[in-house]
Design a protein around this motif. Structure first.
Motif, PDB file in Angstrom:
ATOM      1  N   GLN A  90      -3.545   6.703   3.251  1.00 63.57           N
ATOM      2  CA  GLN A  90      -2.382   5.868   2.963  1.00 63.57           C
ATOM      3  C   GLN A  90      -2.543   4.475   3.570  1.00 63.57           C
ATOM      4  OE1 GLN A  90       1.442   7.774   3.657  1.00 63.57           O
ATOM      5  NE2 GLN A  90       0.491   9.778   3.340  1.00 63.57           N
ATOM      6  N   ALA A  91      -3.019   4.416   4.799  1.00 65.42           N
ATOM      7  CA  ALA A  91      -3.207   3.116   5.461  1.00 65.42           C
ATOM      8  C   ALA A  91      -4.266   2.283   4.744  1.00 65.42           C
ATOM      9  CB  ALA A  91      -3.579   3.319   6.931  1.00 65.42           C
ATOM     10  N   VAL A  92      -5.359   2.904   4.347  1.00 70.00           N
ATOM     11  CA  VAL A  92      -6.423   2.197   3.632  1.00 70.00           C
ATOM     12  C   VAL A  92      -5.912   1.729   2.271  1.00 70.00           C
ATOM     13  CG1 VAL A  92      -8.660   2.521   2.492  1.00 70.00           C
ATOM     14  CG2 VAL A  92      -8.345   3.273   4.845  1.00 70.00           C
ATOM     15  N   HIS A 103      -3.036 -10.896   1.113  1.00 69.41           N
ATOM     16  CA  HIS A 103      -2.457 -10.721   2.443  1.00 69.41           C
ATOM     17  C   HIS A 103      -3.426  -9.982   3.357  1.00 69.41           C
ATOM     18  CE1 HIS A 103       1.386 -12.094   0.963  1.00 69.41           C
ATOM     19  NE2 HIS A 103       1.289 -11.237  -0.044  1.00 69.41           N
ATOM     20  N   ALA A 104      -3.710 -10.558   4.512  1.00 70.98           N
ATOM     21  CA  ALA A 104      -4.536  -9.883   5.517  1.00 70.98           C
ATOM     22  C   ALA A 104      -3.757  -8.691   6.054  1.00 70.98           C
ATOM     23  CB  ALA A 104      -4.878 -10.844   6.649  1.00 70.98           C
ATOM     24  N   THR A 105      -4.427  -7.577   6.171  1.00 75.91           N
ATOM     25  CA  THR A 105      -3.780  -6.344   6.612  1.00 75.91           C
ATOM     26  C   THR A 105      -4.642  -5.683   7.667  1.00 75.91           C
ATOM     27  OG1 THR A 105      -2.915  -6.080   4.379  1.00 75.91           O
ATOM     28  CG2 THR A 105      -2.770  -4.168   5.808  1.00 75.91           C
ATOM     29  N   GLU A 106      -3.995  -4.989   8.587  1.00 73.57           N
ATOM     30  CA  GLU A 106      -4.689  -4.271   9.656  1.00 73.57           C
ATOM     31  C   GLU A 106      -4.490  -2.775   9.467  1.00 73.57           C
ATOM     32  OE1 GLU A 106      -2.563  -5.608  13.036  1.00 73.57           O
ATOM     33  OE2 GLU A 106      -3.246  -7.674  12.849  1.00 73.57           O
ATOM     34  N   VAL A 107      -5.566  -2.023   9.660  1.00 69.38           N
ATOM     35  CA  VAL A 107      -5.492  -0.558   9.694  1.00 69.38           C
ATOM     36  C   VAL A 107      -5.768  -0.156  11.138  1.00 69.38           C
ATOM     37  CG1 VAL A 107      -6.502   1.614   8.890  1.00 69.38           C
ATOM     38  CG2 VAL A 107      -6.199  -0.296   7.286  1.00 69.38           C
ATOM     39  N   HIS A 108      -4.782   0.431  11.767  1.00 68.57           N
ATOM     40  CA  HIS A 108      -4.864   0.821  13.172  1.00 68.57           C
ATOM     41  C   HIS A 108      -5.149   2.307  13.289  1.00 68.57           C
ATOM     42  CE1 HIS A 108      -3.013  -2.902  14.887  1.00 68.57           C
ATOM     43  NE2 HIS A 108      -2.585  -2.991  13.644  1.00 68.57           N
ATOM     44  N   HIS A 122      -4.039   9.417  14.432  1.00 72.16           N
ATOM     45  CA  HIS A 122      -3.129   8.895  13.420  1.00 72.16           C
ATOM     46  C   HIS A 122      -3.603   7.510  13.003  1.00 72.16           C
ATOM     47  CE1 HIS A 122       0.508   8.326  11.152  1.00 72.16           C
ATOM     48  NE2 HIS A 122       0.915   7.315  11.897  1.00 72.16           N
ATOM     49  N   ALA A 123      -3.329   7.134  11.763  1.00 70.91           N
ATOM     50  CA  ALA A 123      -3.652   5.797  11.263  1.00 70.91           C
ATOM     51  C   ALA A 123      -2.389   5.193  10.661  1.00 70.91           C
ATOM     52  CB  ALA A 123      -4.744   5.871  10.198  1.00 70.91           C
ATOM     53  N   TRP A 124      -2.232   3.887  10.850  1.00 69.75           N
ATOM     54  CA  TRP A 124      -1.104   3.182  10.262  1.00 69.75           C
ATOM     55  C   TRP A 124      -1.563   1.796   9.862  1.00 69.75           C
ATOM     56  CZ3 TRP A 124      -1.618   4.499  15.352  1.00 69.75           C
ATOM     57  CH2 TRP A 124      -1.644   3.467  16.299  1.00 69.75           C
ATOM     58  N   GLY A 129       2.756  -8.632  10.719  1.00 65.43           N
ATOM     59  CA  GLY A 129       3.601  -8.145  11.798  1.00 65.43           C
ATOM     60  C   GLY A 129       4.527  -7.007  11.424  1.00 65.43           C
ATOM     61  N   ARG A 130       4.457  -6.536  10.200  1.00 65.78           N
ATOM     62  CA  ARG A 130       5.357  -5.485   9.736  1.00 65.78           C
ATOM     63  C   ARG A 130       4.580  -4.194   9.440  1.00 65.78           C
ATOM     64  NH1 ARG A 130      10.032  -6.224   5.363  1.00 65.78           N
ATOM     65  NH2 ARG A 130      10.766  -4.087   5.407  1.00 65.78           N
ATOM     66  N   LEU A 131       5.146  -3.072   9.881  1.00 57.36           N
ATOM     67  CA  LEU A 131       4.533  -1.788   9.557  1.00 57.36           C
ATOM     68  C   LEU A 131       4.638  -1.539   8.062  1.00 57.36           C
ATOM     69  CD1 LEU A 131       5.821   0.351  12.522  1.00 57.36           C
ATOM     70  CD2 LEU A 131       3.437   0.002  11.907  1.00 57.36           C
ATOM     71  N   VAL A 132       3.539  -1.090   7.467  1.00 56.12           N
ATOM     72  CA  VAL A 132       3.532  -0.798   6.037  1.00 56.12           C
ATOM     73  C   VAL A 132       3.511   0.714   5.829  1.00 56.12           C
ATOM     74  CG1 VAL A 132       2.384  -1.223   3.822  1.00 56.12           C
ATOM     75  CG2 VAL A 132       2.276  -2.950   5.628  1.00 56.12           C
TER      76      VAL A 132
END
Length: 149
Positions: A90-92, A103-108, A122-124, A129-132
């Motif tokens: 889901q995060a990917v 939009h640049a996005t981060e996968v944590h 867990h991955a998010w 700056g907003r959780l997706v």
């Protein structure tokens, strides 16, 4: 339950239906890539690179209106997928969708211990700056790495 999701999906505006279909396809692509390839190779092919530190940190930016729509589309697609669409997929998927929109996005990635002392992960994803995706579980995990688009 799946039929209910389908009927509700038909009631969505056309743009949101297209996002949900895109999310469904990219969930399947990310699942296959992450299952068949070594992790680093899959992330590289998907266009996600490891960064050291906390990531780009776009906390001050005003989130684009598409950011929450992508999160909802990924959630809808994961709910009806014929496979178990886990947090990493889901995060990917959210990162790929948002990158397509500029939009640049981060996968944590984060880890924690469960009640038995076993390590769990867990991955998010975050954008501007907003959780997706993955936000509900995120606070209990200690971040260990960040990949960016």
């Amino acid at each position: 339950m799946r039929a209910g999701w389908f009927r509700r999906g038909l009631a969505l505006p056309a743009a949101e239906r297209r996002l949900a279909v895109e999310a469904f396809i990219l969930l399947a692509v990310s699942r296959v890539m992450l299952a068949l390839l070594p992790f680093r190779v899959a992330m590289d092919w998907l266009g996600l690179r490891l960064v050291h530190g906390a990531g780009p940190g776009e906390e001050g930016n005003v989130p684009a209106p598409v950011v929450p729509l992508v999160g909802e589309a990924v959630c809808r697609a994961a709910a009806i997928a014929p496979f178990r669409a886990v947090c990493l997929q889901q995060a990917v998927t959210a990162a790929l969708m948002l990158r397509r929109r500029g939009h640049a996005t981060e996968v944590h990635f984060g880890v924690a211990k469960d009640g038995n002392g076993n390590m769990i992960a867990h991955a998010w994803s975050r954008c501007q700056g907003r959780l997706v995706t993955g936000g509900r579980q995120m606070p209990q995990y200690q971040p260990i790495s960040v990949f960016v688009t």
